[in-house]
Design a protein around this motif. Structure first.
Motif, mmCIF file in Angstrom:
data_model
loop_
_atom_site.group_PDB
_atom_site.id
_atom_site.type_symbol
_atom_site.label_atom_id
_atom_site.label_comp_id
_atom_site.label_asym_id
_atom_site.label_seq_id
_atom_site.Cartn_x
_atom_site.Cartn_y
_atom_site.Cartn_z
ATOM 1 N N THR A 1 0.605 -1.645 0.214
ATOM 2 C CA THR A 1 0.375 -0.007 0.253
ATOM 3 C C THR A 1 0.565 1.286 0.092
ATOM 4 O OG1 THR A 1 -1.533 -1.170 1.376
ATOM 5 C CG2 THR A 1 -1.876 1.039 1.892
ATOM 6 N N ARG A 2 0.620 1.970 -0.679
ATOM 7 C CA ARG A 2 1.209 3.218 -1.074
ATOM 8 C C ARG A 2 1.131 3.815 0.067
ATOM 9 N NH1 ARG A 2 2.687 6.388 -6.479
ATOM 10 N NH2 ARG A 2 1.211 5.182 -7.618
ATOM 11 N N GLY A 3 2.156 4.452 0.227
ATOM 12 C CA GLY A 3 2.511 5.067 1.688
ATOM 13 C C GLY A 3 2.083 4.910 3.519
ATOM 14 N N GLY A 4 2.004 3.208 2.981
ATOM 15 C CA GLY A 4 2.224 2.787 4.550
ATOM 16 C C GLY A 4 1.049 2.123 4.421
ATOM 17 N N GLU B 1 -4.954 -1.959 -3.540
ATOM 18 C CA GLU B 1 -3.703 -2.615 -3.631
ATOM 19 C C GLU B 1 -3.865 -2.761 -5.330
ATOM 20 O OE1 GLU B 1 -0.961 -3.680 0.420
ATOM 21 O OE2 GLU B 1 -2.449 -5.454 -0.944
#
Lengths: 420, 288
Positions: free
Chosen positions: A209-212, A223
């Motif tokens: 997941t982008r950015g955590g 995702e």
């Protein structure tokens, strides 16, 4: 009187050519320091030392391959140019590299052979052709999420570690792919719907997941699925079924016979893209440099052979043509035999030239590959000046080189006698 | 008549097709032969960053990449300009000296009778093929003793010595072709050998001297090995200066591409201007 005319020439030849031959022969029998007499040791070293053996082997390859290729190519060019109107333009183009220094040719061919297909023109062509005929993989560099059911297998593939019974759904998370690299068709990943009792379903997705945030090995919002990945159902080492993931990363097998399966994502999905050929690496360096040599010298062979061709009496060819001889027959039975003296001169000139080839190897072979690319003329310099600092061994190599070219002296003298 | 030409038509069509095929093949070869040099030229006109990221052929879609900044940088540096002048100071004297010394000797071998003449000439012919490697170590030592190691005269003398066998061979064969009557007429008029040489032989020998001069010019201009051993950083020609940059090929492409192109442009111009002489020289004396 004659002495006055000859003196400058003889003095220079004596001091800078004849005396050095004698001195080199003398020096070759002493060690690196020049103080200790070692007899023939430096000569036996040429045949036993690993580097100079490589040099000998490469020189042999050069002599066997380059002169004959250049002569044949020159002959073909010379014969073909007789059939076109722009022959002189063609000859000028092919002959032009003869005017260019080996250094400049070396720089030119370093650019040509550059390994990175974005920069080297040959590899650019090769990869373009390759990618036209076999699509390259979309997901190079993917890795299995630790703790997932997947584990790497030989050939860039991934397999599930545990057996799977039909009727189950599996999640196959991958990481290590830049999100920007995903195909545009990729959509939000979803867990695959539960399969029928005789099927296996699952999802292959980018578990990142982008950015955590996001839970590992779990299909989270934001995702993406990995579309177009081939999945195989393997039983007892044999792929019994195969399918491809959809835009959301889901796949499904149906109508599988009962039993335990492992799922395999074959290596073709993840293979690194084709990068062309490593021309300047240790294994191909000598053929690569010979290629550059051919580019330079084909024009020389062509011009000499074309001059020989022009001297062949036309009426001989015409008479044979009238008798119904085919062009190929004319070429084999009349042109080539009449050209034999010219072909010999070209060939011998090239052999001598190839024995002395230095600059081209020195320039094109990158420093780290020089030990694999070296030839006698270069090895002599490397041993005595380029870091080796052993002028005894260097002198022996120089004398050896002299011996190799000396048969050409007799060839020259005989030709000279005939001309008289 | 019509029947005859009809029978020949398929053969003619075939020969027309094969002729077209030859044209296409040769055109392909010509492009193939031009492409590497074109690549160098284009690369020399692109910035270092462009050369690092993409191949030179991208200029065909992005002509805006072209810039002369590499050349400006190279020529304002001073080091390369100095090596350019060194190349001139090595090449011009080495060419003139070979022409002068060799034509004197060739005249003696061709037209002056002295004992052992043919044997000495055969030795000179034998020296044609001697590889320069054999002289590197002894001459380096000799130059060290007389103090010209690393200097331009040292490089020049070496080039002259190794240019002489070919030069003498070429000129002597040409001078032999001068009609004997011309020389004898001059002698009867009371001319000495020196006058005959300058007034008769040199003017008549012009074609051969031109071929030789062009050859020698190209050899010396393009040489790397001799200057690698005998020149130092103050006397080095372009080839040696550029060679020093080869170690970091990728990073130095902005120096190497324009440098190599500048170094090849002079011989190329000479080649195109004197092509006929060049080829004649080649025909007269291969095997070196």
């Amino acid at each position: 009187m004659a002495l006055g005319f000859l003196l400058p020439a003889l003095a220079l030849l004596g001091a800078l050519v004849v005396y050095p031959i004698v001195f080199s022969a003398y020096r070759s029998m002493f060690d690196a320091s020049g103080n200790t007499f070692v007899g023939a040791h430096n000569y036996t070293r040429i045949f036993t030392d690993a580097d100079s053996r490589t040099a000998m082997r490469n020189t042999l390859i050069w002599v066997v391959v380059a002169p004959s290729l250049v002569t044949v190519l020159g002959l073909i060019f010379a014969v073909l140019t007789e059939r076109i109107r722009w022959a002189s333009a063609f000859k000028m183009i092919v002959f032009m590299p003869m005017a260019v220094s080996f250094l400049a040719s070396g720089v030119i061919f370093r650019l040509v052979y550059e390994g990175d297909p974005h920069r080297g023109v040959i590899n650019a062509v090769l990869t373009t052709v390759h990618d036209t005929f076999s699509s390259s993989s979309v997901y190079p560099g993917a890795i299995a999420r630790p703790g997932s059911p997947l584990t790497p297998a030989p050939g860039n593939a991934f397999v599930t570690t545990t057996g799977i019974q039909p009727g189950h759904m599996v999640l196959l998370p991958l990481v290590g792919l830049p999100a920007a690299q995903l195909p545009k068709s990729a959509t939000q990943a979803v867990p695959a719907p539960a399969p029928p009792p005789d099927g296996i379903s699952g999802t292959v997705w980018l578990d990142f997941t982008r950015g955590g945030g996001g839970v590992q090995n779990h299909v989270d919002p934001a995702e993406k699925g990995l579309p177009g990945i081939r999945v195989q159902a393997v039983q007892a080492g044999k792929a019994v079924a195969s399918t491809t993931t959809g835009p959301d990363g889901t796949f499904a097998f149906t109508k599988l016979p009962a039993g335990t399966y492992t799922l395999k994502l074959p290596g073709g999905n993840f293979a690194a893209p084709y990068q062309g050929v490593t021309w300047l690496g240790p294994s191909l360096i000598t053929p690569a440099i010979i290629g550059a040599y051919i580019w330079i010298w084909a024009g020389f062979a062509m011009v000499l052979i074309a001059a020989g061709l022009a001297a062949i009496p036309r009426d001989v060819l015409e008479a044979a043509r009238m008798d119904g001889a085919s062009e190929w027959h004319l070429f084999r039975r009349i042109t080539v035999p009449l050209l034999a003296p010219v072909l010999t001169v070209v060939f011998v000139t090239l052999v001598i030239n190839v024995l002395k080839v230095f600059d081209l190897v020195f320039i094109i072979a990158p420093g780290s590959v020089q030990p694999q690319a070296t030839v006698l003329a270069l090895e002599m310099w490397r041993v005595s000046f380029g870091g080796g600092a052993d002028q005894g061994a260097g002198s022996a190599m120089a004398i050896f080189l002299c011996l190799l070219v000396s048969p050409a002296i007799f060839f020259n003298l005989r030709r000279f006698r005939q001309e008289q | 008549m019509t029947a005859f030409s009809a029978a020949r038509a398929p053969a003619r069509a075939l020969s027309w097709v094969s002729k077209g095929f030859v044209q296409i093949v040769l055109l392909g070869i010509a492009i193939f032969w031009l492409l590497p040099t074109l690549g160098l030229f284009v690369a020399s006109l692109r910035s270092e960053a462009d050369n690092t990221n993409t191949g030179w052929w991208t200029v065909f879609t992005k002509p805006a990449e072209l810039t002369v900044s590499n050349y400006q940088k190279l020529l304002s540096g001073g080091g390369f300009t100095a090596s350019f002048w060194n190349t001139i100071w090595i090449t011009v004297p080495a060419t003139l000296l070979v022409v002068l010394i060799a034509s004197l000797a060739a005249y003696a071998f061709a037209w002056v009778d002295f004992p052992g003449r043919d044997w000495v000439f055969l030795v000179v012919v034998g020296l044609l093929v001697v590889p320069i490697q054999v002289a590197l170590i002894p001459v380096a030592r000799l130059y060290g003793l007389i103090g010209i190691f690393g200097s331009i005269p040292g490089v020049v003398l070496f080039h002259v010595a190794f240019g002489l066998p070919f030069a003498i061979f070429l000129l002597r064969n040409f001078f032999m072709g001068i009609p004997r009557e011309l020389l004898e007429a001059a002698r009867i008029d009371g001319c000495g050998d020196l006058t005959i040489f300058f007034r008769v032989v040199l003017p008549l020998g012009k074609p051969a001297i031109a071929s030789l001069g062009i050859f020698q010019f190209m050899w010396v201009w393009n040489d790397l090995l001799v200057s690698l051993v005998f020149a130092n950083t103050d006397s080095q020609p372009m080839t040696k200066a550029l060679q020093a940059q080869m170690r970091q090929f990728g990073a130095n492409i902005d120096v190497l591409a324009p440098g190599a192109f500048l170094s090849l442009i002079v011989p190329l111009v000479v080649f195109f201007a004197f092509q006929r002489h060049f080829v004649q020289g080649l025909l007269a004396g291969s095997v070196k």
